[in-house]
Design an enzyme around this catalytic site. Structure first.
Site: not given
Ligand code: NAD
Length: 428
Positions: A11, A35, A150-151, A153, A258
């Site tokens: 996201v 990363k 709402f994206l 993957e 999700c």
């Molecule tokens: P992810 O696990 O891929 O990425 C989270 C990132 O945050 C990691 O790289 C982690 O190292 C980093 N992080 C953790 N603590 C941090 C901090 N203090 N400062 C900076 N970076 C930090 O997560 P994601 O899949 O991108 O999801 C993120 C949020 O979005 C979640 O709440 C998820 O439910 C929501 N979401 C995800 C999707 C999806 O398809 N993946 C879609 C909509 C919403």
């Protein structure tokens, strides 16, 4: 506008790259040094079609990456896109979001908008606000916007540029305007809601999608008993605009980071409030059973699975991603191993992520035909195009018995029969 995105996962990174394309000056921060090093070399640390090119295009221009917090000083908006993984009890782990709030404290000397893009339960805005106030931050120095994402993957870039809607939840007009100006170039309905409304919308959306999937899966079981094809039924009901064609694919169940998490998050919220969420609980229950049905189907066809060679096609929870979080392939494979089958697996992109999550005895190969050689059955778990376009005559030639369990209905039963396969779809 200058903005900082906290978290460079699916996201955060997609959002950062999209905002850079819109002309904003974006810094993406992550605590994961590896990363950030990769990103600074123009490499995206996960598989998301098209994201590589977008990141490379804006790298060191509109898009910067750092582990340091310096960019927050001059950012009007800070977007929180860190993970909210599920706890054992179904509630989301809020420690990453709270850590971000803590990190922001020294930077809230000048007014900033904190945009919560992470999926968070109702009441999170209040918790963060109370926390910041308790730490001596003056109320005039920040507003919190709840702006769920709402994206999907696999199509994250398209979904970010062309969202169905944007939800901006806040009690501050100033914060709404600043957040809106980030997305101004998106042509879609924009809903201005309360923070709590926005928080709930995200849980409700994902829980509804999960409900559609469990509904069609239950219907598939009934169809199977009455020799009705669920694919015909799904189309027949889906063309009704009140129902819609999407999320009516019967199969091995939903997974990913999700749907399962947000469904259990909403169940947790309901439980906590004294409501018994009967529909949501059934949705979760039906989904939990799906992987075992695949294995049972295989047992009905092959008898005992002991020492049978089973080839699993697909590990990722869906095509076009390498995300293995809550992938149905994991319980399917574990159950096959439990039944003492010899399991071989293939996935075009998720193999490395899958390795730590499945039993060591499973042989992962990078050749989908090789794993099917001398196999007693192939089980299709992810609907990659690669499988849809498979060379079926080669497949049949290498297999010991031409048994296909198609957990995603990617083939036509009539065609497969014609090709000489013992083909078992889902709900047909
Ligand atoms: P992810 O696990 O891929 O990425 C989270 C990132 O945050 C990691 O790289 C982690 O190292 C980093 N992080 C953790 N603590 C941090 C901090 N203090 N400062 C900076 N970076 C930090 O997560 P994601 O899949 O991108 O999801 C993120 C949020 O979005 C979640 O709440 C998820 O439910 C929501 N979401 C995800 C999707 C999806 O398809 N993946 C879609 C909509 C919403």
């Amino acid at each position: 506008m200058k903005a900082t995105v906290m978290g460079t996962g699916y996201v955060g990174l997609t959002t950062g790259a999209m905002l850079a394309q819109f002309g904003h000056k974006i810094t993406c921060i992550d605590i994961d040094e590896r990363k950030i090093d990769q990103l600074n070399m123009g490499q995206v640390p996960f598989y998301e079609p098209g994201l590589d090119a977008l990141v490379k295009k804006h790298l060191n221009k509109n898009l910067k990456f750092s582990t340091g917090l310096q960019s927050i000083v001059n950012s009007k908006v800070v977007i929180c896109a860190v993970g909210t993984p599920p706890n054992q009890d179904g509630s989301p782990d809020m420690s990453y979001v709270l850590a971000v709030a803590q990190q922001l404290i020294p930077y809230l000397k000048r007014y900033k908008v904190i945009v919560i893009k992470s999926t968070v339960p109702v009441g999170t805005k209040k918790i963060i606000q109370d926390y910041l106030l308790s730490q001596g931050v003056h109320r005039s120095k920040f507003d919190i916007v709840s702006n769920p994402e709402f994206l999907r993957e696999g199509t994250a870039i398209h979904d970010s540029f062309y969202p169905d809607r944007i939800v901006i939840g806040s009690d501050s007009q100033r914060a709404v305007s600043l957040t809106y100006s980030l997305y101004q170039q998106c042509e879609c309905p924009v809903l201005i809601t309360s923070n709590e409304g926005a928080e709930m919308i995200k849980y409700a959306a994902n829980s509804f999608l999960a409900t559609k999937i469990s509904f069609i899966n239950e219907l598939a079981d009934i169809c199977e008993k009455y020799s009705v094809d669920i694919e015909e039924v799904a189309r027949g009901i889906g063309y009704d605009k009140r129902i819609g064609l999407h999320f009516l694919k019967a199969g091995v169940g939903f997974g990913g980071s999700c749907l399962p998490k947000d469904l259990s998050g909403l169940i947790y919220l309901a439980d906590k409030s004294g409501i018994d969420p009967k529909v949501l609980r059934s949705v979760s229950h039906i989904n939990a059973e799906r992987p075992y049905q695949v294995v049972n189907k295989l047992k009905n066809v092959l008898g005992s699975l002991e020492n049978k060679k089973i080839a699993v096609w697909g590990l990722a929870f869906k095509p076009e991603t390498d995300d293995m979080r809550f992938a149905p392939s994991i319980p399917i494979i574990k159950q096959l191993v439990e039944e003492k089958a010899k399991v071989y697996a293939f996935d075009p992109v998720a193999a490395n992520n899958a390795k730590p999550l499945i039993p060591e005895c499973v042989k992962i190969s990078n050749d989908m035909y090789e794993i099917a050689r001398d196999s007693d059955a192939v089980v299709i778990v992810t609907e990659w195009d690669l499988f849809k376009n498979a060379d079926l005559s080669l497949l049949k030639k290498v297999m010991k018995y031409p048994v296909i369990i198609d957990g995603r209905n990617i083939f036509s039963p009539a065609d497969m029969k014609l090709q000489g396969f013992n083909y078992y779809g889902t709900g047909r």
